[in-house]
Scaffold this active site. Structure first.
Site, PDB file in Angstrom:
ATOM      1  N   SER A   1       0.819  -1.219   0.000  1.00  0.00           N
ATOM      2  CA  SER A   1       0.000   0.000   0.000  1.00  0.00           C
ATOM      3  C   SER A   1       0.852   1.268   0.000  1.00  0.00           C
ATOM      4  CB  SER A   1      -0.887   0.023   1.243  1.00  0.00           C
ATOM      5  OG  SER A   1      -1.628  -1.160   1.341  1.00  0.00           O
ATOM      6  N   GLY A   2       1.821   1.324   0.905  1.00  0.00           N
ATOM      7  CA  GLY A   2       2.617   2.538   1.059  1.00  0.00           C
ATOM      8  C   GLY A   2       3.598   2.725  -0.077  1.00  0.00           C
TER       9      GLY A   2
ATOM     10  N   CYS B   1      -2.279  -5.769   2.032  1.00  0.00           N
ATOM     11  CA  CYS B   1      -3.681  -5.353   1.964  1.00  0.00           C
ATOM     12  C   CYS B   1      -4.411  -6.046   0.821  1.00  0.00           C
ATOM     13  CB  CYS B   1      -3.755  -3.834   1.807  1.00  0.00           C
ATOM     14  SG  CYS B   1      -5.423  -3.232   1.563  1.00  0.00           S
TER      15      CYS B   1
ATOM     16  N   CYS C   1      -6.580  -6.801   4.019  1.00  0.00           N
ATOM     17  CA  CYS C   1      -7.893  -6.141   4.015  1.00  0.00           C
ATOM     18  C   CYS C   1      -8.855  -6.662   2.951  1.00  0.00           C
ATOM     19  CB  CYS C   1      -7.741  -4.643   3.761  1.00  0.00           C
ATOM     20  SG  CYS C   1      -6.177  -3.912   4.235  1.00  0.00           S
TER      21      CYS C   1
ATOM     22  N   LYS D   1      -9.845 -10.449   3.064  1.00  0.00           N
ATOM     23  CA  LYS D   1     -10.583 -10.621   4.322  1.00  0.00           C
ATOM     24  C   LYS D   1     -12.004 -10.093   4.196  1.00  0.00           C
ATOM     25  CE  LYS D   1     -10.544  -7.419   7.258  1.00  0.00           C
ATOM     26  NZ  LYS D   1      -9.891  -6.365   8.040  1.00  0.00           N
TER      27      LYS D   1
ATOM     28  N   TYR E   1      -2.837  -2.801 -10.267  1.00  0.00           N
ATOM     29  CA  TYR E   1      -1.741  -2.097  -9.586  1.00  0.00           C
ATOM     30  C   TYR E   1      -0.513  -2.014 -10.488  1.00  0.00           C
ATOM     31  CZ  TYR E   1      -3.503  -1.392  -4.839  1.00  0.00           C
ATOM     32  OH  TYR E   1      -4.178  -0.934  -3.751  1.00  0.00           O
TER      33      TYR E   1
ATOM     34  N   TYR F   1      -7.624  -7.428  16.250  1.00  0.00           N
ATOM     35  CA  TYR F   1      -8.736  -7.406  15.299  1.00  0.00           C
ATOM     36  C   TYR F   1      -8.676  -8.541  14.274  1.00  0.00           C
ATOM     37  CZ  TYR F   1      -6.049  -5.125  11.500  1.00  0.00           C
ATOM     38  OH  TYR F   1      -5.153  -4.846  10.501  1.00  0.00           O
TER      39      TYR F   1
ATOM     40  N   GLU G   1     -11.752 -10.999  13.777  1.00  0.00           N
ATOM     41  CA  GLU G   1     -12.427 -11.036  12.468  1.00  0.00           C
ATOM     42  C   GLU G   1     -12.463 -12.456  11.910  1.00  0.00           C
ATOM     43  OE1 GLU G   1     -11.540  -6.517  10.849  1.00  0.00           O
ATOM     44  OE2 GLU G   1     -10.116  -8.084  10.348  1.00  0.00           O
TER      45      GLU G   1
ATOM     46  N   ARG H   1      -4.762 -14.511  25.489  1.00  0.00           N
ATOM     47  CA  ARG H   1      -3.945 -14.427  26.696  1.00  0.00           C
ATOM     48  C   ARG H   1      -4.473 -13.395  27.699  1.00  0.00           C
ATOM     49  NH1 ARG H   1       1.973 -12.304  25.590  1.00  0.00           N
ATOM     50  NH2 ARG H   1       0.609 -10.636  24.959  1.00  0.00           N
TER      51      ARG H   1
ATOM     52  N   THR I   1      -3.787   0.298   6.294  1.00  0.00           N
ATOM     53  CA  THR I   1      -3.516   0.650   4.904  1.00  0.00           C
ATOM     54  C   THR I   1      -3.601   2.149   4.615  1.00  0.00           C
ATOM     55  OG1 THR I   1      -3.975  -1.487   3.962  1.00  0.00           O
ATOM     56  CG2 THR I   1      -4.513   0.397   2.574  1.00  0.00           C
TER      57      THR I   1
ATOM     58  N   ALA J   1     -11.804   0.002  12.055  1.00  0.00           N
ATOM     59  CA  ALA J   1     -12.953  -0.905  12.150  1.00  0.00           C
ATOM     60  C   ALA J   1     -12.491  -2.292  12.525  1.00  0.00           C
ATOM     61  CB  ALA J   1     -13.667  -0.957  10.797  1.00  0.00           C
TER      62      ALA J   1
ATOM     63  N   HIS K   1     -34.275   9.530   9.851  1.00  0.00           N
ATOM     64  CA  HIS K   1     -35.126   8.482  10.414  1.00  0.00           C
ATOM     65  C   HIS K   1     -35.726   7.619   9.316  1.00  0.00           C
ATOM     66  CE1 HIS K   1     -37.705   6.703  13.424  1.00  0.00           C
ATOM     67  NE2 HIS K   1     -38.748   6.898  12.633  1.00  0.00           N
TER      68      HIS K   1
ATOM     69  N   GLU L   1     -29.075   7.521  13.605  1.00  0.00           N
ATOM     70  CA  GLU L   1     -29.738   8.702  14.170  1.00  0.00           C
ATOM     71  C   GLU L   1     -29.517   8.780  15.687  1.00  0.00           C
ATOM     72  OE1 GLU L   1     -34.202   8.711  14.289  1.00  0.00           O
ATOM     73  OE2 GLU L   1     -34.003   6.746  13.343  1.00  0.00           O
TER      74      GLU L   1
END
Ligand SMILES: Cc1cc2nc3c(=O)[nH]c(=O)nc-3n(C[C@H](O)[C@H](O)[C@H](O)COP(=O)(O)OP(=O)(O)OC[C@H]3O[C@@H](n4cnc5c(N)ncnc54)[C@H](O)[C@@H]3O)c2cc1C
Length: 451
Positions: free
Chosen positions: A15-16, A43, A48, A51, A99, A179, A183, A200, A312, A342, A437, A442
């Site tokens: 990514s970077g 990623c 990411c 996944k 890419y 995470y 996940e 743990r 990422t 997230a 609504h 909300e």
């Protein structure tokens, strides 16, 4: 100054690195990039993207269950793991090609090999032995998962292998509390596996708000995931059929797969960093300044290898800032404050800003607004679930320091909330925003009572 082969040599097409290479080339730099595995990095190839595709797949089972209360009969639904993996692989190949095409279009030369740093300006291409002289070297080598040193560890997998299993395990034991572990526990469960998550620590998801951590755990348990905390896997034995897992507590489990997601370490070994004089810090990460410059002035590092915030969008932002600063005559640095994140668990977590504990640790007096409610969808589906929303507010200034959400579409909500938090929104701004609504979000603008 001696004429060198390239202006910039990027190690790692993740990514970077990809962002940095493209932006630097756009500024007119002659850029070469080495990748030892696949263009796209963690990623795209084994993080990411695959996944999230598996998460989408896993959520259909809940949708099928929920559909009955709305009058649907979904009979004969069957899941086929090889189909999912083949389709996922096809999409990843498409992305990888895209890419590559973008890098080609930008004029970046890609070398498919491991690169070794020989000195502050010299690289060796492992595959060919060629030496390349570069004015600037960018280390964007990412991080790797580790396995613990326990008997039978060779029978275990990490997230890398989880994406390529030939079949869906009937039972899986996953160790980890971050995470990635959470996940995978949720997605394997959604696809039909019996999942045991062992961690743990006393609670999963260290670093997240304590209410969020507790809430997600109870939702996971309610859905049927076996969560064991304060324990680790002591050993794994394999026989012809299954793996026999013994916990440190002595408890025994059998499973087709054992997965470890116990952290990722910066990729800084065995490619000449230390010999070139690059200072490494905690966990072996490259030590950099705010402009991602290492202790060697011609060598920079971005993304997971610097162990700042292993996400990422952060790696991309750091890569962009590096390229603008060094090749675009526009110095700026990536801001690591209020980065939304997230957990694509079931249900999902979306957060931005400070947890209650972190805000207090930083010296804020905080007002807490919290609501927990049954989502409208659950009324007819009959699912026993609730959404949690929490605002952490600075009582002195009324500024919203943190937004924490557990529930369907939490990640999408957190991305939007991040704009408000980044702009320094006050609780009164949330209050004066009219509700949309009927939605779950909300509730974010109708929380009037402090806890
Ligand atoms: C299972 C999983 C799920 C994730 N989910 C998310 C998510 O939902 N959201 C999110 O924001 N982040 C997520 N991440 C984290 C995200 O993938 C990383 O933060 C991001 O990929 C880091 O980018 P990077 O450029 O630093 O490194 P990487 O993308 O890891 O790229 C580094 C590249 O360098 C190559 N390389 C290493 N050494 C050399 C060498 N000497 N020579 C040549 N090439 C080399 C590697 O092969 C690799 O391709 C996830 C990670 C994992 C493992």
């Amino acid at each position: 100054m001696a004429e060198r082969d390239v202006d910039l040599f990027v190690i790692g097409a993740g990514s970077g690195g990809v962002r940095a290479a493209r932006i630097a080339a756009g500024h007119g730099a002659h850029v070469m990039m080495a990748e030892e595995y696949r263009v796209g990095g963690t990623c795209v190839i084994r993080g990411c993207v695959p996944k999230k595709l598996l998460v989408y797949a896993s959520r259909f089972s809940h949708e099928f269950e929920d559909a009955a209360g709305f009058g649907w009969t979904v009979s004969g639904a069957k899941f086929d793991w090889p189909t999912l993996i083949a389709n996922k692989d096809k999409e990843i190949r498409r992305l990888e090609a895209a890419y590559r095409a973008n890098l080609d279009r930008a004029g970046v030369e890609i070398v498919s090999s491991r690169a070794i740093i020989e000195d502050a300006h010299t690289l060796r291409i492992l595959k060919t032995g060629a030496h390349i002289q570069a004015d600037t070297i960018l280390v964007a080598t990412g991080a790797h998962s580790v396995l613990p040193k326990i008997p039978g560890t060779e029978h275990a997998i990490t997230s890398n292998e989880a994406f390529q299993l030939e079949e869906l395990p009937r039972r899986i034991v996953i160790q980890g509390g971050g995470y990635v572990a959470v996940e995978f526990a949720c997605l394997f469960h959604g696809l039909g596996a019996h999942v045991t998550l062992v961690h743990r620590g006393a609670e999963i998801l260290r670093g997240f708000d304590d209410d969020v951590r507790k809430h997600l755990r109870s939702e996971m348990v309610a859905r049927g995931i076996h969560v064991i905390t304060g324990c680790t896997i002591a050993s794994i034995e394999k026989d012809a059929q299954v793996l026999h897992v013994t916990m440190a507590s002595g408890e025994k489990h059998t499973a087709e797969k054992v997965m470890f997601a116990i952290g990722r370490w910066p990729n800084t070994g065995n490619f000449g960093l230390e010999a070139a004089g690059v200072k490494l810090g905690d966990r072996g990460a490259v030590v950099v300044d705010e402009f991602s410059k290492s202790s060697v002035p011609s060598i920079y590092a971005i993304g997971d290898v610097t162990d700042r915030l292993a996400l990422t969008p952060v790696a991309i932002r750091e890569g962009h800032a590096f390229a603008d600063t060094v090749f675009g005559n526009k110095p700026w640095s990536a801001d690591h404050i209020n980065v939304p994140s997230a957990v694509f668990a079931e249900p999902e977590i979306g957060v931005v800003g400070l947890s209650e504990a972190k805000a207090k640790e930083e010296g804020f007096n905080v007002d807490i607004f919290r609501t927990q409610f049954r989502p409208m969808k659950a009324t007819l589906s009959g699912r026993a679930t609730s959404i949690l929303m929490k605002l952490v507010v600075d009582s002195a200034t009324d500024r919203v320091l943190g937004v924490h959400i557990v529930g369907e579409a939490a990640a999408e909500m957190a991305q939007m909330a991040a704009i408000a938090v980044k702009m320094g929104a006050r609780k009164s701004d949330f209050d004066s925003t009219l509700a949309l609504h009927p939605t779950s979000s909300e509730e974010l603008v109708t929380m009037h009572n402090k806890v």
